[in-house]
Design a protein around this motif. Structure first.
Motif, PDB file in Angstrom:
ATOM      1  N   THR A  95     -28.452 -60.097  -4.347  1.00  0.00           N
ATOM      2  CA  THR A  95     -27.195 -60.657  -3.826  1.00  0.00           C
ATOM      3  C   THR A  95     -25.998 -60.070  -4.547  1.00  0.00           C
ATOM      4  O   THR A  95     -24.983 -59.732  -3.924  1.00  0.00           O
ATOM      5  N   CYS A  96     -26.098 -59.934  -5.866  1.00  0.00           N
ATOM      6  CA  CYS A  96     -24.998 -59.330  -6.635  1.00  0.00           C
ATOM      7  C   CYS A  96     -24.720 -57.906  -6.165  1.00  0.00           C
ATOM      8  O   CYS A  96     -23.555 -57.492  -6.047  1.00  0.00           O
ATOM      9  N   ALA A  97     -25.777 -57.149  -5.925  1.00  0.00           N
ATOM     10  CA  ALA A  97     -25.599 -55.769  -5.473  1.00  0.00           C
ATOM     11  C   ALA A  97     -24.925 -55.725  -4.108  1.00  0.00           C
ATOM     12  O   ALA A  97     -24.002 -54.930  -3.882  1.00  0.00           O
ATOM     13  N   ILE A  98     -25.364 -56.571  -3.181  1.00  0.00           N
ATOM     14  CA  ILE A  98     -24.776 -56.582  -1.842  1.00  0.00           C
ATOM     15  C   ILE A  98     -23.309 -57.008  -1.903  1.00  0.00           C
ATOM     16  O   ILE A  98     -22.445 -56.413  -1.246  1.00  0.00           O
ATOM     17  N   VAL A  99     -23.019 -58.027  -2.700  1.00  0.00           N
ATOM     18  CA  VAL A  99     -21.621 -58.469  -2.859  1.00  0.00           C
ATOM     19  C   VAL A  99     -20.774 -57.345  -3.448  1.00  0.00           C
ATOM     20  O   VAL A  99     -19.673 -57.040  -2.964  1.00  0.00           O
ATOM     21  N   GLY A 100     -21.279 -56.726  -4.517  1.00  0.00           N
ATOM     22  CA  GLY A 100     -20.525 -55.649  -5.151  1.00  0.00           C
ATOM     23  C   GLY A 100     -20.293 -54.460  -4.237  1.00  0.00           C
ATOM     24  O   GLY A 100     -19.176 -53.951  -4.124  1.00  0.00           O
ATOM     25  N   PHE A 101     -21.357 -54.017  -3.551  1.00  0.00           N
ATOM     26  CA  PHE A 101     -21.224 -52.881  -2.645  1.00  0.00           C
ATOM     27  C   PHE A 101     -20.290 -53.210  -1.476  1.00  0.00           C
ATOM     28  O   PHE A 101     -19.471 -52.384  -1.066  1.00  0.00           O
ATOM     29  N   SER A 102     -20.425 -54.417  -0.919  1.00  0.00           N
ATOM     30  CA  SER A 102     -19.620 -54.796   0.248  1.00  0.00           C
ATOM     31  C   SER A 102     -18.136 -54.849  -0.092  1.00  0.00           C
ATOM     32  O   SER A 102     -17.298 -54.327   0.651  1.00  0.00           O
ATOM     33  N   LEU A 103     -17.802 -55.475  -1.216  1.00  0.00           N
ATOM     34  CA  LEU A 103     -16.392 -55.615  -1.587  1.00  0.00           C
ATOM     35  C   LEU A 103     -15.775 -54.265  -1.953  1.00  0.00           C
ATOM     36  O   LEU A 103     -14.633 -53.980  -1.587  1.00  0.00           O
ATOM     37  N   CYS A 104     -16.536 -53.448  -2.651  1.00  0.00           N
ATOM     38  CA  CYS A 104     -16.018 -52.122  -3.011  1.00  0.00           C
ATOM     39  C   CYS A 104     -15.855 -51.254  -1.772  1.00  0.00           C
ATOM     40  O   CYS A 104     -14.817 -50.618  -1.569  1.00  0.00           O
ATOM     41  N   SER A 105     -16.873 -51.234  -0.931  1.00  0.00           N
ATOM     42  CA  SER A 105     -16.812 -50.438   0.296  1.00  0.00           C
ATOM     43  C   SER A 105     -15.725 -50.950   1.226  1.00  0.00           C
ATOM     44  O   SER A 105     -15.007 -50.169   1.865  1.00  0.00           O
ATOM     45  N   GLY A 106     -15.578 -52.278   1.301  1.00  0.00           N
ATOM     46  CA  GLY A 106     -14.550 -52.860   2.166  1.00  0.00           C
ATOM     47  C   GLY A 106     -13.157 -52.431   1.784  1.00  0.00           C
ATOM     48  O   GLY A 106     -12.286 -52.263   2.658  1.00  0.00           O
ATOM     49  N   ALA A 107     -12.896 -52.247   0.495  1.00  0.00           N
ATOM     50  CA  ALA A 107     -11.569 -51.815   0.056  1.00  0.00           C
ATOM     51  C   ALA A 107     -11.244 -50.420   0.586  1.00  0.00           C
ATOM     52  O   ALA A 107     -10.105 -50.142   0.998  1.00  0.00           O
ATOM     53  N   TYR A 108     -12.227 -49.538   0.596  1.00  0.00           N
ATOM     54  CA  TYR A 108     -11.996 -48.186   1.116  1.00  0.00           C
ATOM     55  C   TYR A 108     -11.880 -48.209   2.647  1.00  0.00           C
ATOM     56  O   TYR A 108     -11.028 -47.519   3.219  1.00  0.00           O
ATOM     57  N   CYS A 156     -17.190 -43.556   8.436  1.00  0.00           N
ATOM     58  CA  CYS A 156     -18.524 -42.946   8.356  1.00  0.00           C
ATOM     59  C   CYS A 156     -18.743 -42.317   6.982  1.00  0.00           C
ATOM     60  O   CYS A 156     -19.828 -42.440   6.395  1.00  0.00           O
ATOM     61  N   ASN A 157     -17.725 -41.639   6.470  1.00  0.00           N
ATOM     62  CA  ASN A 157     -17.846 -41.042   5.140  1.00  0.00           C
ATOM     63  C   ASN A 157     -18.101 -42.107   4.082  1.00  0.00           C
ATOM     64  O   ASN A 157     -18.899 -41.904   3.162  1.00  0.00           O
ATOM     65  N   GLU A 158     -17.426 -43.248   4.210  1.00  0.00           N
ATOM     66  CA  GLU A 158     -17.619 -44.315   3.240  1.00  0.00           C
ATOM     67  C   GLU A 158     -19.043 -44.877   3.306  1.00  0.00           C
ATOM     68  O   GLU A 158     -19.638 -45.217   2.280  1.00  0.00           O
ATOM     69  N   ILE A 159     -19.600 -44.959   4.498  1.00  0.00           N
ATOM     70  CA  ILE A 159     -20.983 -45.433   4.631  1.00  0.00           C
ATOM     71  C   ILE A 159     -21.951 -44.432   3.980  1.00  0.00           C
ATOM     72  O   ILE A 159     -22.922 -44.825   3.326  1.00  0.00           O
ATOM     73  N   ILE A 160     -21.662 -43.139   4.131  1.00  0.00           N
ATOM     74  CA  ILE A 160     -22.481 -42.123   3.473  1.00  0.00           C
ATOM     75  C   ILE A 160     -22.389 -42.278   1.956  1.00  0.00           C
ATOM     76  O   ILE A 160     -23.399 -42.204   1.239  1.00  0.00           O
ATOM     77  N   TYR A 161     -21.165 -42.493   1.455  1.00  0.00           N
ATOM     78  CA  TYR A 161     -21.002 -42.713   0.017  1.00  0.00           C
ATOM     79  C   TYR A 161     -21.795 -43.945  -0.435  1.00  0.00           C
ATOM     80  O   TYR A 161     -22.399 -43.940  -1.505  1.00  0.00           O
ATOM     81  N   ILE A 204     -32.562 -37.224   2.892  1.00  0.00           N
ATOM     82  CA  ILE A 204     -33.082 -37.607   4.208  1.00  0.00           C
ATOM     83  C   ILE A 204     -32.344 -38.830   4.737  1.00  0.00           C
ATOM     84  O   ILE A 204     -31.958 -38.891   5.919  1.00  0.00           O
ATOM     85  N   LEU A 205     -32.123 -39.829   3.865  1.00  0.00           N
ATOM     86  CA  LEU A 205     -31.396 -41.031   4.286  1.00  0.00           C
ATOM     87  C   LEU A 205     -29.999 -40.689   4.769  1.00  0.00           C
ATOM     88  O   LEU A 205     -29.540 -41.165   5.814  1.00  0.00           O
ATOM     89  N   VAL A 206     -29.297 -39.857   4.004  1.00  0.00           N
ATOM     90  CA  VAL A 206     -27.931 -39.468   4.375  1.00  0.00           C
ATOM     91  C   VAL A 206     -27.928 -38.686   5.679  1.00  0.00           C
ATOM     92  O   VAL A 206     -27.069 -38.891   6.545  1.00  0.00           O
ATOM     93  N   SER A 207     -28.903 -37.801   5.850  1.00  0.00           N
ATOM     94  CA  SER A 207     -28.975 -37.001   7.077  1.00  0.00           C
ATOM     95  C   SER A 207     -29.228 -37.883   8.296  1.00  0.00           C
ATOM     96  O   SER A 207     -28.589 -37.723   9.342  1.00  0.00           O
ATOM     97  N   LEU A 208     -30.142 -38.837   8.170  1.00  0.00           N
ATOM     98  CA  LEU A 208     -30.430 -39.746   9.282  1.00  0.00           C
ATOM     99  C   LEU A 208     -29.215 -40.611   9.605  1.00  0.00           C
ATOM    100  O   LEU A 208     -28.894 -40.849  10.775  1.00  0.00           O
ATOM    101  N   ALA A 209     -28.536 -41.092   8.551  1.00  0.00           N
ATOM    102  CA  ALA A 209     -27.328 -41.888   8.775  1.00  0.00           C
ATOM    103  C   ALA A 209     -26.246 -41.054   9.465  1.00  0.00           C
ATOM    104  O   ALA A 209     -25.539 -41.552  10.348  1.00  0.00           O
ATOM    105  N   GLY A 210     -26.121 -39.800   9.070  1.00  0.00           N
ATOM    106  CA  GLY A 210     -25.128 -38.928   9.707  1.00  0.00           C
ATOM    107  C   GLY A 210     -25.417 -38.728  11.187  1.00  0.00           C
ATOM    108  O   GLY A 210     -24.499 -38.751  12.014  1.00  0.00           O
ATOM    109  N   ILE A 211     -26.690 -38.552  11.531  1.00  0.00           N
ATOM    110  CA  ILE A 211     -27.066 -38.399  12.941  1.00  0.00           C
ATOM    111  C   ILE A 211     -26.727 -39.662  13.726  1.00  0.00           C
ATOM    112  O   ILE A 211     -26.162 -39.608  14.829  1.00  0.00           O
TER     113      ILE A 211
END
Length: 230
Positions: A95-108, A156-161, A204-211
């Motif tokens: 939960t901490c990881a999801i909260v941290g990633f979501s709030l940081c990603s949301g700012a960008y 999309c770039n932020e999701i890749i990051y 591989i994960l990044v490539s699939l997400a990009g597609i």
């Protein structure tokens, strides 16, 4: 080196497959929540009242201006020891990881959305309101869909990051791919083979997400306004 491939096939890959599912459990909700937070914050930062705009600016400055590692440490190690009016908040590592990633990603995401909104001419809002639409409906139905298309590449770039910096979850005891890879390397001293495979998994994960994101972007195109060939 004779057991290079057997080591990878029999020890590294099975363990990393377990970590892969943990990484996906972190990435997917974080990406969706981060995008939602970004859309709401970016929109309020442009069209909200003065105090709300300042609050949005503060949120963006805070989470873009501090390292993600520090944010994760705060949510997992510091927050449980912080007392809010007699209430102590304790969350699991996931939960901490999801909260941290979501709030940081949301700012960008918020900055990408804000830029997209500012690129839309104000005349469209005035025309919509002249037709009897409320300001909220005008923004939701006319301006925001256009702004989202304009800012989608940045989002999309932020999701890749996000996929790549999800590896930081290992610092708060989560055994995702990087954490499991580190454990294998420590136990076997086979750093080259282990982290080579870990890197391939992320690639591989990044490539699939990009597609997938490119497919979504094409589906969002309006006839007559398609992207020019790269």
């Amino acid at each position: 080196m004779n057991d290079f491939f057997p080591f990878i096939i029999h020890q590294v890959i099975p363990s990393l497959n377990t970590g892969l599912f943990v990484s996906i459990k972190l990435i997917v909700p974080s990406a969706l929540l981060g995008l939602l937070i970004g859309v709401v914050t970016g929109t309020l930062g442009v069209y909200g009242p003065g105090p709300v705009k300042k609050l949005c600016d503060f949120y963006v400055a805070l989470f873009r201006g501090t390292p993600l590692v520090v944010q994760l440490y705060f949510w997992y190690f510091a927050l449980p020891y912080t007392n809010f009016w007699g209430i102590r908040i304790v969350m699991s590592a996931v939960t901490c990881a999801i909260v941290g990633f979501s709030l940081c990603s949301g700012a960008y995401h918020a900055e990408y959305i804000r830029g997209g909104l500012l690129s839309i001419k104000t005349g469209q809002l005035k025309a919509a309101q002249a037709l009897g639409m409320t300001p909220f409906t005008s923004v939701k139905s006319i301006v925001l869909p256009q702004a989202f298309r304009h800012s989608f590449t940045g989002c999309c770039n932020e999701i890749i990051y996000l996929i790549k910096y999800s590896s930081l979850a290992s610092i708060i005891t989560i055994n995702e791919m990087t954490g499991i890879g580190r454990g294998i390397a420590k136990a076997t001293f086979r750093n080259v083979e282990t982290f080579l495979v870990v890197g391939i998994y992320y690639l591989i994960l990044v490539s699939l997400a990009g597609i997938l994101l490119n497919y979504v972007e094409r589906r969002m195109e309006i006839p007559g306004f398609e992207r020019q060939a790269r």
